[in-house]
Design a protein around this motif. Sequence first.
Motif, mmCIF file in Angstrom:
data_model
loop_
_atom_site.group_PDB
_atom_site.id
_atom_site.type_symbol
_atom_site.label_atom_id
_atom_site.label_comp_id
_atom_site.label_asym_id
_atom_site.label_seq_id
_atom_site.Cartn_x
_atom_site.Cartn_y
_atom_site.Cartn_z
ATOM 1 N N HIS A 201 0.834 -1.204 0.000
ATOM 2 C CA HIS A 201 0.000 0.000 0.000
ATOM 3 C C HIS A 201 0.869 1.254 0.000
ATOM 4 O O HIS A 201 0.607 2.208 -0.744
ATOM 5 N N GLU A 202 1.905 1.255 0.812
ATOM 6 C CA GLU A 202 2.806 2.408 0.891
ATOM 7 C C GLU A 202 3.535 2.623 -0.434
ATOM 8 O O GLU A 202 3.688 3.750 -0.906
ATOM 9 N N ARG B 151 1.870 9.305 -5.821
ATOM 10 C CA ARG B 151 2.341 10.672 -5.564
ATOM 11 C C ARG B 151 3.421 11.064 -6.566
ATOM 12 O O ARG B 151 3.455 12.187 -7.063
ATOM 13 N N SER C 131 1.074 4.022 -2.899
ATOM 14 C CA SER C 131 0.808 5.419 -2.563
ATOM 15 C C SER C 131 1.962 6.313 -3.001
ATOM 16 O O SER C 131 1.751 7.391 -3.574
#
Length: 121
Positions: A86-87, A94, A90
């Motif tokens: 997930h990180e 970005r 993400s």
Amino acid sequence: MKIGEASRVSGVSARSLRHYEDEGLIVPGRFDNGFRDYCQSTIDRVLVIRSLLESGLPVRLIRDVLPQLTGGHDAGADAVCGEFLHEVESYRDRLAARIAHLSEQQAALDAYLRQARRTGS
């Protein structure tokens, strides 16, 4: 191997190696005189850490997921891997947004330069 050689072999500064140790990312052995002793598996781990840090991932997440990436497994591996993915997603999103914004700025500058060259000639 001592820290100087480990630095040379890994391409990571001695200062960074000490920082990785302070952050709990690596645990080098110690010689009888207290000097750090880096084995090949620690150097391999340093290379993984360096790659993850260069990709922009936070130390907190690297510390959590590193055991799964370097061969060790624990009971929370699935949760950590889920959080890690997930990180990473993400961060990628970005980064893609930043790239899109920079591309827009580049296109605007290109248009300005084309116009300036037409009127300046």
